[in-house]
Motif scaffolding. Structure first.
Motif, PDB file in Angstrom:
ATOM      1  N   LEU A 161       4.277  -1.654   6.728  1.00 58.41           N
ATOM      2  CA  LEU A 161       4.854  -0.702   5.787  1.00 58.41           C
ATOM      3  C   LEU A 161       5.215  -1.365   4.468  1.00 58.41           C
ATOM      4  CD1 LEU A 161       5.894   2.107   5.123  1.00 58.41           C
ATOM      5  CD2 LEU A 161       8.016   1.562   6.345  1.00 58.41           C
ATOM      6  N   ILE A 162       5.891  -2.511   4.505  1.00 58.89           N
ATOM      7  CA  ILE A 162       6.260  -3.169   3.249  1.00 58.89           C
ATOM      8  C   ILE A 162       5.023  -3.656   2.511  1.00 58.89           C
ATOM      9  CG2 ILE A 162       6.609  -5.487   4.234  1.00 58.89           C
ATOM     10  CD1 ILE A 162       8.679  -3.792   1.441  1.00 58.89           C
ATOM     11  N   SER A 163       3.995  -4.085   3.256  1.00 59.01           N
ATOM     12  CA  SER A 163       2.752  -4.517   2.622  1.00 59.01           C
ATOM     13  C   SER A 163       2.109  -3.362   1.862  1.00 59.01           C
ATOM     14  CB  SER A 163       1.777  -5.061   3.668  1.00 59.01           C
ATOM     15  OG  SER A 163       2.284  -6.226   4.280  1.00 59.01           O
ATOM     16  N   TYR A 164       2.065  -2.192   2.506  1.00 59.06           N
ATOM     17  CA  TYR A 164       1.428  -1.046   1.856  1.00 59.06           C
ATOM     18  C   TYR A 164       2.239  -0.572   0.660  1.00 59.06           C
ATOM     19  CZ  TYR A 164      -1.576   3.029   1.561  1.00 59.06           C
ATOM     20  OH  TYR A 164      -2.488   3.965   1.127  1.00 59.06           O
ATOM     21  N   LEU A 165       3.560  -0.579   0.801  1.00 60.57           N
ATOM     22  CA  LEU A 165       4.403  -0.156  -0.316  1.00 60.57           C
ATOM     23  C   LEU A 165       4.224  -1.059  -1.528  1.00 60.57           C
ATOM     24  CD1 LEU A 165       7.715   0.659   1.604  1.00 60.57           C
ATOM     25  CD2 LEU A 165       6.269   2.313   0.406  1.00 60.57           C
ATOM     26  N   ILE A 166       4.186  -2.376  -1.288  1.00 61.72           N
ATOM     27  CA  ILE A 166       4.083  -3.310  -2.412  1.00 61.72           C
ATOM     28  C   ILE A 166       2.668  -3.319  -2.984  1.00 61.72           C
ATOM     29  CG2 ILE A 166       4.190  -5.763  -3.050  1.00 61.72           C
ATOM     30  CD1 ILE A 166       6.604  -6.036  -1.254  1.00 61.72           C
ATOM     31  N   LEU A 167       1.667  -3.190  -2.122  1.00 65.50           N
ATOM     32  CA  LEU A 167       0.291  -3.103  -2.631  1.00 65.50           C
ATOM     33  C   LEU A 167       0.140  -1.912  -3.578  1.00 65.50           C
ATOM     34  CD1 LEU A 167      -2.630  -4.299  -2.351  1.00 65.50           C
ATOM     35  CD2 LEU A 167      -3.016  -2.495  -0.666  1.00 65.50           C
ATOM     36  N   LYS A 169       2.719  -0.572  -5.370  1.00 66.58           N
ATOM     37  CA  LYS A 169       3.998  -0.503  -6.077  1.00 66.58           C
ATOM     38  C   LYS A 169       3.883   0.296  -7.363  1.00 66.58           C
ATOM     39  CE  LYS A 169       3.332  -5.036  -8.298  1.00 66.58           C
ATOM     40  NZ  LYS A 169       3.864  -6.410  -8.372  1.00 66.58           N
ATOM     41  N   ASN A 170       5.020   0.872  -7.731  1.00 68.57           N
ATOM     42  CA  ASN A 170       5.120   1.707  -8.938  1.00 68.57           C
ATOM     43  C   ASN A 170       4.229   2.949  -8.857  1.00 68.57           C
ATOM     44  OD1 ASN A 170       6.949  -0.112 -10.163  1.00 68.57           O
ATOM     45  ND2 ASN A 170       5.253  -1.394 -10.853  1.00 68.57           N
ATOM     46  N   ARG A 171       4.001   3.414  -7.627  1.00 69.16           N
ATOM     47  CA  ARG A 171       3.272   4.652  -7.399  1.00 69.16           C
ATOM     48  C   ARG A 171       3.982   5.429  -6.306  1.00 69.16           C
ATOM     49  NH1 ARG A 171      -0.808   6.805  -4.032  1.00 69.16           N
ATOM     50  NH2 ARG A 171      -1.134   4.905  -2.810  1.00 69.16           N
ATOM     51  N   VAL A 172       4.113   6.730  -6.483  1.00 73.60           N
ATOM     52  CA  VAL A 172       4.712   7.570  -5.449  1.00 73.60           C
ATOM     53  C   VAL A 172       3.698   7.737  -4.319  1.00 73.60           C
ATOM     54  CG1 VAL A 172       5.690   9.818  -4.895  1.00 73.60           C
ATOM     55  CG2 VAL A 172       6.137   8.775  -7.124  1.00 73.60           C
ATOM     56  N   PRO A 211      19.390   1.750  -3.078  1.00 70.53           N
ATOM     57  CA  PRO A 211      18.237   0.842  -3.157  1.00 70.53           C
ATOM     58  C   PRO A 211      17.676   0.713  -4.571  1.00 70.53           C
ATOM     59  CG  PRO A 211      17.600   2.922  -2.165  1.00 70.53           C
ATOM     60  CD  PRO A 211      19.088   2.955  -2.279  1.00 70.53           C
ATOM     61  N   GLN A 212      17.323  -0.525  -4.902  1.00 70.01           N
ATOM     62  CA  GLN A 212      16.734  -0.814  -6.207  1.00 70.01           C
ATOM     63  C   GLN A 212      15.220  -0.802  -6.151  1.00 70.01           C
ATOM     64  OE1 GLN A 212      17.916  -4.633  -7.739  1.00 70.01           O
ATOM     65  NE2 GLN A 212      16.546  -4.529  -9.514  1.00 70.01           N
ATOM     66  N   TYR A 213      14.671  -1.136  -5.000  1.00 68.50           N
ATOM     67  CA  TYR A 213      13.216  -1.288  -4.893  1.00 68.50           C
ATOM     68  C   TYR A 213      12.553  -0.153  -4.111  1.00 68.50           C
ATOM     69  CZ  TYR A 213      14.379  -5.917  -6.604  1.00 68.50           C
ATOM     70  OH  TYR A 213      14.853  -6.944  -7.363  1.00 68.50           O
ATOM     71  N   GLY A 219      11.248  15.091  -1.100  1.00 70.48           N
ATOM     72  CA  GLY A 219      10.231  16.116  -0.887  1.00 70.48           C
ATOM     73  C   GLY A 219       8.814  15.601  -0.932  1.00 70.48           C
ATOM     74  N   ILE A 220       8.629  14.299  -1.255  1.00 73.05           N
ATOM     75  CA  ILE A 220       7.269  13.759  -1.363  1.00 73.05           C
ATOM     76  C   ILE A 220       7.092  12.541  -0.471  1.00 73.05           C
ATOM     77  CG2 ILE A 220       5.510  12.831  -2.910  1.00 73.05           C
ATOM     78  CD1 ILE A 220       6.826  14.338  -5.191  1.00 73.05           C
ATOM     79  N   GLY A 221       7.836  11.481  -0.763  1.00 76.41           N
ATOM     80  CA  GLY A 221       7.652  10.252   0.000  1.00 76.41           C
ATOM     81  C   GLY A 221       8.500   9.126  -0.556  1.00 76.41           C
ATOM     82  N   TYR A 222       7.860   7.972  -0.808  1.00 76.85           N
ATOM     83  CA  TYR A 222       8.581   6.790  -1.243  1.00 76.85           C
ATOM     84  C   TYR A 222       7.777   6.051  -2.319  1.00 76.85           C
ATOM     85  CZ  TYR A 222      11.409   7.563   2.918  1.00 76.85           C
ATOM     86  OH  TYR A 222      12.213   8.128   3.857  1.00 76.85           O
ATOM     87  N   ALA A 223       8.486   5.178  -3.022  1.00 75.30           N
ATOM     88  CA  ALA A 223       7.844   4.324  -4.022  1.00 75.30           C
ATOM     89  C   ALA A 223       8.561   2.973  -4.040  1.00 75.30           C
ATOM     90  CB  ALA A 223       7.894   4.967  -5.406  1.00 75.30           C
TER      91      ALA A 223
END
Length: 227
Positions: A161-167, A169-172, A211-213, A219-223
């Motif tokens: 999960l953290i790998s996908y989030l950072i790969l 990053k800066n995208r919803v 959270p900062q990061y 209603g959508i997800g995470y970034a």
């Protein structure tokens, strides 16, 4: 441009998540969703192999394979939910190199793709490079995650999960995309995702409650925000 793999599949979310997963492990990939888009892409780019679905809306992947075999010998792996023996035999008879049934796991599919690339001359697949997001650094080769240089103990799904989030990053990232890309099409619900997000925040955020990061996009997800 030069790519290791082109995915041709009219299931856009699946094709996109598969492509992004391959790129995470340095198999340079992209996708198109129709036979005509594939032909156009190949006219402008170089590709080492194809993952080709049979059902492509207005045209069959079988016909596309037959057409491509007149001009190229690159490996073509069929990916399809169709499981009849006749479909498998047709795919191999017209020039397909393998037939992979859906649903597939991304990890196994990646292993097959890497094996094909190596077998057909792409011996020098680049080693996974370090991935950086804020104070978090990921070494995909060692599957190691560090926070400000200090190794973190993560469970398998937390790592993915953290790998996908950072790969990305800066995208919803919509929750449905995370279910597909991280849980490999195995059913996962909001509760499972929320628990994993909370555990990651507890490990990397100064204040998990603010959270900062890892930001929630309601209603959508995470970034993962990396300013």
């Amino acid at each position: 441009m030069i790519y290791d793999c082109l995915i041709v599949d009219d299931e856009m979310e699946l094709a996109e998540s598969t492509s992004e997963y391959f790129n995470l492990f340095d198999v340079k990939s992209t996708f198109v969703t129709s036979a005509e888009a594939c032909r156009e892409f190949l006219r402008k780019n170089t590709v080492s192999m194809l993952l080709l679905d049979i059902n492509l809306g207005g045209e069959s992947g079988f016909q596309l394979c037959k057409d491509l075999r007149q001009t190229t010998g690159i490996p073509i792996l069929f990916i399809s939910a169709r499981s009849s023996e006749d479909d498998v035999l047709i795919a191999l008879d017209i020039g397909g190199d393998d037939y992979i049934h859906k649903p597939y796991t991304l990890r196994v599919l990646l292993a097959k793709v890497k094996a094909v690339l190596k077998r057909y001359g792409n011996e020098a697949l680049p080693e996974p490079t370090l991935i950086q997001g804020g104070p978090v650094q990921i070494d995909p080769n060692l599957r190691r995650v560090s926070l400000n240089g200090v190794p973190l103990k993560l469970k398998t799904m937390e790592y993915k999960l953290i790998s996908y989030l950072i790969l990305n990053k800066n995208r919803v990232i919509p929750k449905e995309e995370l279910f597909t890309a991280v849980w490999n099409d195995v059913f996962a619900g909001d509760g499972t995702l929320n628990v994993h997000i909370r555990h990651l925040r507890e490990k990397i955020e100064n204040n998990p409650n603010d959270p900062q990061y890892i930001r929630t996009i309601w209603g959508i997800g995470y970034a993962f925000e990396d300013k």
